[in-house]
Design a protein around this motif. Structure first.
Motif, PDB file in Angstrom:
ATOM      1  N   VAL A  53     -21.060  34.015  40.538  1.00 39.31           N
ATOM      2  CA  VAL A  53     -21.806  33.714  39.310  1.00 39.31           C
ATOM      3  C   VAL A  53     -21.676  32.220  38.977  1.00 39.31           C
ATOM      4  CG1 VAL A  53     -21.954  34.154  36.822  1.00 39.31           C
ATOM      5  CG2 VAL A  53     -21.607  36.055  38.397  1.00 39.31           C
ATOM      6  N   VAL A  56     -23.941  30.195  41.189  1.00 39.94           N
ATOM      7  CA  VAL A  56     -25.340  30.188  40.729  1.00 39.94           C
ATOM      8  C   VAL A  56     -25.510  29.095  39.669  1.00 39.94           C
ATOM      9  CG1 VAL A  56     -27.171  31.490  39.577  1.00 39.94           C
ATOM     10  CG2 VAL A  56     -25.707  32.639  41.231  1.00 39.94           C
ATOM     11  N   THR A  60     -27.746  25.699  40.200  1.00 38.94           N
ATOM     12  CA  THR A  60     -28.959  25.535  39.390  1.00 38.94           C
ATOM     13  C   THR A  60     -29.062  24.080  38.936  1.00 38.94           C
ATOM     14  OG1 THR A  60     -28.796  27.819  38.661  1.00 38.94           O
ATOM     15  CG2 THR A  60     -30.204  26.398  37.372  1.00 38.94           C
ATOM     16  N   SER A 217     -27.667  34.050  43.942  1.00 38.10           N
ATOM     17  CA  SER A 217     -28.116  35.011  42.933  1.00 38.10           C
ATOM     18  C   SER A 217     -28.479  36.350  43.572  1.00 38.10           C
ATOM     19  CB  SER A 217     -29.277  34.448  42.101  1.00 38.10           C
ATOM     20  OG  SER A 217     -30.478  34.524  42.807  1.00 38.10           O
ATOM     21  N   LEU A 221     -26.635  39.285  41.840  1.00 33.19           N
ATOM     22  CA  LEU A 221     -27.384  40.376  41.199  1.00 33.19           C
ATOM     23  C   LEU A 221     -26.866  41.736  41.668  1.00 33.19           C
ATOM     24  CD1 LEU A 221     -30.998  38.884  41.210  1.00 33.19           C
ATOM     25  CD2 LEU A 221     -29.700  39.564  39.181  1.00 33.19           C
ATOM     26  N   PHE A 224     -23.538  42.122  39.857  1.00 35.70           N
ATOM     27  CA  PHE A 224     -23.777  42.295  38.419  1.00 35.70           C
ATOM     28  C   PHE A 224     -24.309  43.689  38.103  1.00 35.70           C
ATOM     29  CE2 PHE A 224     -26.272  41.748  34.479  1.00 35.70           C
ATOM     30  CZ  PHE A 224     -25.299  41.207  33.665  1.00 35.70           C
ATOM     31  N   PRO A 231     -16.868  40.303  32.513  1.00 34.14           N
ATOM     32  CA  PRO A 231     -17.686  39.685  31.454  1.00 34.14           C
ATOM     33  C   PRO A 231     -17.010  38.523  30.742  1.00 34.14           C
ATOM     34  CG  PRO A 231     -16.797  41.778  30.717  1.00 34.14           C
ATOM     35  CD  PRO A 231     -16.410  41.639  32.158  1.00 34.14           C
ATOM     36  N   PRO A 235     -18.377  34.184  32.944  1.00 34.50           N
ATOM     37  CA  PRO A 235     -19.009  33.115  32.160  1.00 34.50           C
ATOM     38  C   PRO A 235     -18.073  31.933  31.924  1.00 34.50           C
ATOM     39  CG  PRO A 235     -18.559  35.017  30.772  1.00 34.50           C
ATOM     40  CD  PRO A 235     -18.314  35.445  32.181  1.00 34.50           C
ATOM     41  N   LEU A 239     -19.220  28.196  33.040  1.00 31.49           N
ATOM     42  CA  LEU A 239     -19.307  27.062  32.110  1.00 31.49           C
ATOM     43  C   LEU A 239     -18.373  25.937  32.538  1.00 31.49           C
ATOM     44  CD1 LEU A 239     -19.420  29.074  28.753  1.00 31.49           C
ATOM     45  CD2 LEU A 239     -21.304  27.760  29.752  1.00 31.49           C
TER      46      LEU A 239
ATOM     47  N   LEU B  30     -30.628  27.090  32.938  1.00 31.29           N
ATOM     48  CA  LEU B  30     -29.185  26.820  32.892  1.00 31.29           C
ATOM     49  C   LEU B  30     -28.736  26.572  31.452  1.00 31.29           C
ATOM     50  CD1 LEU B  30     -26.548  26.396  34.459  1.00 31.29           C
ATOM     51  CD2 LEU B  30     -27.162  24.004  34.722  1.00 31.29           C
ATOM     52  N   SER B  34     -26.292  29.084  29.506  1.00 33.14           N
ATOM     53  CA  SER B  34     -24.989  28.528  29.126  1.00 33.14           C
ATOM     54  C   SER B  34     -24.753  28.697  27.633  1.00 33.14           C
ATOM     55  CB  SER B  34     -24.903  27.039  29.480  1.00 33.14           C
ATOM     56  OG  SER B  34     -25.076  26.859  30.853  1.00 33.14           O
ATOM     57  N   MET B  37     -23.916  32.339  26.938  1.00 39.82           N
ATOM     58  CA  MET B  37     -22.576  32.694  27.425  1.00 39.82           C
ATOM     59  C   MET B  37     -21.497  32.079  26.534  1.00 39.82           C
ATOM     60  SD  MET B  37     -22.779  32.742  31.597  1.00 39.82           S
ATOM     61  CE  MET B  37     -23.363  31.082  31.809  1.00 39.82           C
ATOM     62  N   ALA B  38     -21.675  30.809  26.181  1.00 40.97           N
ATOM     63  CA  ALA B  38     -20.688  30.124  25.342  1.00 40.97           C
ATOM     64  C   ALA B  38     -20.607  30.786  23.969  1.00 40.97           C
ATOM     65  CB  ALA B  38     -21.045  28.645  25.209  1.00 40.97           C
ATOM     66  N   ILE B  73     -23.003  37.855  26.079  1.00 41.73           N
ATOM     67  CA  ILE B  73     -22.503  37.255  27.317  1.00 41.73           C
ATOM     68  C   ILE B  73     -23.283  37.803  28.509  1.00 41.73           C
ATOM     69  CG2 ILE B  73     -20.521  37.077  28.872  1.00 41.73           C
ATOM     70  CD1 ILE B  73     -18.722  37.246  26.387  1.00 41.73           C
ATOM     71  N   GLY B  74     -23.456  39.132  28.514  1.00 39.76           N
ATOM     72  CA  GLY B  74     -24.171  39.781  29.614  1.00 39.76           C
ATOM     73  C   GLY B  74     -25.605  39.293  29.723  1.00 39.76           C
ATOM     74  N   MET B  77     -25.544  35.879  31.260  1.00 46.25           N
ATOM     75  CA  MET B  77     -25.319  35.944  32.703  1.00 46.25           C
ATOM     76  C   MET B  77     -26.576  36.414  33.435  1.00 46.25           C
ATOM     77  SD  MET B  77     -21.486  37.048  33.709  1.00 46.25           S
ATOM     78  CE  MET B  77     -21.229  38.528  32.748  1.00 46.25           C
ATOM     79  N   LEU B  78     -27.240  37.419  32.840  1.00 49.01           N
ATOM     80  CA  LEU B  78     -28.460  37.942  33.466  1.00 49.01           C
ATOM     81  C   LEU B  78     -29.532  36.846  33.532  1.00 49.01           C
ATOM     82  CD1 LEU B  78     -29.644  40.547  34.667  1.00 49.01           C
ATOM     83  CD2 LEU B  78     -30.606  41.053  32.430  1.00 49.01           C
ATOM     84  N   LEU B  80     -28.987  33.661  33.611  1.00 40.82           N
ATOM     85  CA  LEU B  80     -28.552  32.710  34.642  1.00 40.82           C
ATOM     86  C   LEU B  80     -28.944  33.197  36.031  1.00 40.82           C
ATOM     87  CD1 LEU B  80     -26.804  30.223  35.529  1.00 40.82           C
ATOM     88  CD2 LEU B  80     -24.872  31.794  35.608  1.00 40.82           C
ATOM     89  N   LEU B  81     -28.673  34.487  36.304  1.00 38.84           N
ATOM     90  CA  LEU B  81     -28.929  35.041  37.632  1.00 38.84           C
ATOM     91  C   LEU B  81     -30.432  35.190  37.900  1.00 38.84           C
ATOM     92  CD1 LEU B  81     -26.125  37.743  37.997  1.00 38.84           C
ATOM     93  CD2 LEU B  81     -26.057  35.311  38.447  1.00 38.84           C
ATOM     94  N   LEU B  82     -31.228  35.276  36.831  1.00 38.30           N
ATOM     95  CA  LEU B  82     -32.673  35.425  37.023  1.00 38.30           C
ATOM     96  C   LEU B  82     -33.385  34.066  37.095  1.00 38.30           C
ATOM     97  CD1 LEU B  82     -33.564  38.512  34.788  1.00 38.30           C
ATOM     98  CD2 LEU B  82     -33.195  38.443  37.255  1.00 38.30           C
ATOM     99  N   THR B  83     -32.664  32.976  36.806  1.00 37.29           N
ATOM    100  CA  THR B  83     -33.287  31.644  36.869  1.00 37.29           C
ATOM    101  C   THR B  83     -33.782  31.287  38.280  1.00 37.29           C
ATOM    102  OG1 THR B  83     -32.041  30.897  34.949  1.00 37.29           O
ATOM    103  CG2 THR B  83     -32.931  29.194  36.368  1.00 37.29           C
TER     104      THR B  83
END
Lengths: 284, 123
Positions: A53, A56, A60, A217, A221, A224, A231, A235, A239, B30, B34, B37-38, B73-74, B77-78, B80-83
């Protein structure tokens, strides 16, 4: 350690690995997974999913930068992604069913295997190699993969891409390694593009950065949607690594990276051996 | 058709318009992920409840509905992963407009692979 301490330490560690990673030209994963397992005591199965993760996230950012600077061959990237994405999924599925010891040993082996490629990058493949003339189906001219870029002196240089079929096969392997070990897989992609396909180093690195997002990803995925991504840790690491990479990129031109790479190679040996000891139960 | 490795001059077929759009798309993805998530992590830290492990895609909707910070958060993340997936989809649309058959096929394959990654994971 209690969960909050681990999370705070992970944040610090991932800023540092992102920083070092960008100085070394490595993605965060190659440092992050060993540090998480060896220093923070996180199970490698959790660490791999967290790391992918984070990969990714960094890719990016670095992928965007590579495309903007014109050093990513986007057509080549999109062509090779067909294989890396499939490989990433395969790698993630294998990892989900592997035990802790097997993953530790595989990661250690990957670290040791990567060292020679880090110390001495492959030479660019000579143009018009044997397969280029034979391979009619995947002819580079049909794929329109050739490109140009600006070298260090500002001269415009053109290049042709060789052996797309072999490059595609090796890219699948790069995807498997990435999905399995939670790394970006640039350590396989860059030598493949440079040593097999004859792509200049700068473009190989830029294109690898561009591709890693899709490769990672695809694997992430799978992790995930399987509920294998922590969780809090994932993250936090994402970050942290993004932050560290940002600062690392600013210092990149100011340090002598050859010495850094040599020092890091020594650390990689230590990390690999520690992972073998951990798998054998000698280390906790 | 030009003979492979024989005539082919090093012509550059760079999808220039697309290469302007891709960095913007990646950066936006991103940044947004971010931020989510933060925000979720800070919320979770202040609430002080220890998180009880990982959750899968099916749990995500439930957590969001229950106003659980892990849902935020989820979602981050989702996103981010779909970007990267969004980048592939944007490329597919670009090549479709250019009627670039080969690259329509290549990007469509990658897009299907990424969708399959989610589908296979939830099985």
């Amino acid at each position: 350690m209690d969960p909050l301490t681990v999370a705070v330490l992970l944040l610090l560690v991932s800023v540092l690995t992102g920083f070092l990673g960008s100085l070394l030209g490595l993605g965060g994963g190659f440092l992050l997974v060993p540090v998480m397992t060896l220093a923070l005591g996180i199970d490698i199965r959790v660490a791999v999913a967290v790391s992918i993760v984070a990969v990714v996230a960094t890719s990016t950012g670095s992928g965007a930068a590579s495309v903007r600077r014109g050093i990513a061959n986007t057509r080549l990237g999109m062509f090779l992604e067909v294989a890396t994405a499939l490989g990433g999924i395969a790698g993630a599925f294998v990892a989900l069913y592997l035990g802790r010891e097997a993953l530790l040993v595989l990661f250690g082996v990957a670290l040791l295997t990567a060292i020679p490629f880090l110390l001495k990058p492959l030479r660019a493949a000579p143009p018009n190699g044997a397969m280029a003339a034979v391979d009619n189906l995947l002819a580079p001219s049909r794929l329109r993969l050739s490109g140009h870029f600006e070298d260090e002196k500002g001269n415009l240089r053109t290049y042709t891409v060789q052996r797309p079929a072999l490059g595609l096969s090796l890219s699948w392997f790069a995807g498997v390694v990435a999905g399995l070990l939670g790394i970006g897989g640039g350590i396989v992609k860059v030598p493949t593009m440079r040593g097999v396909m004859g792509v200049p180093m700068k473009v190989a690195v830029g294109t690898s950065n561009f591709m890693i997002g899709v490769t990672a990803s695809a694997a992430a995925l799978v992790y995930f949607s399987r509920g294998a991504v922590d969780p809090v840790l994932a993250p936090t690491a994402a970050l942290g690594v993004v932050l560290g990479t940002r600062y690392g990129a600013r210092f990149m031109d100011r340090v002598e990276s050859r010495d850094l790479v040599r020092a890091f190679a020594a650390i990689m040996v230590v990390m690999a051996l520690s992972m073998f000891f951990k798998a054998a139960g000698v280390l906790p | 058709m030009t003979g492979p490795g024989l005539v082919a001059p090093p012509l550059d077929d760079r999808p220039q318009e697309l290469e302007v759009r891709i960095p913007k798309l990646l950066r936006a993805g991103l940044l947004a992920s971010s931020a989510l998530m933060a925000a979720g992590l800070v919320w979770l830290a202040f609430r002080g409840a220890p998180p009880d492990g990982a959750f899968d895609l099916v749990d995500l909707g439930r957590l969001l509905a229950a106003a659980d910070p892990r849902g935020v958060i989820g979602l981050g993340m989702l996103l981010l992963l779909l970007t990267p997936l969004a980048r592939v989809a944007a490329s597919l649309l670009y090549f479709a407009r250019q009627r670039d058959r080969l690259y329509i096929a290549l990007t469509a394959t990658v897009l299907c692979t990424l969708v399959a990654a989610v589908a296979l994971g939830t099985v």
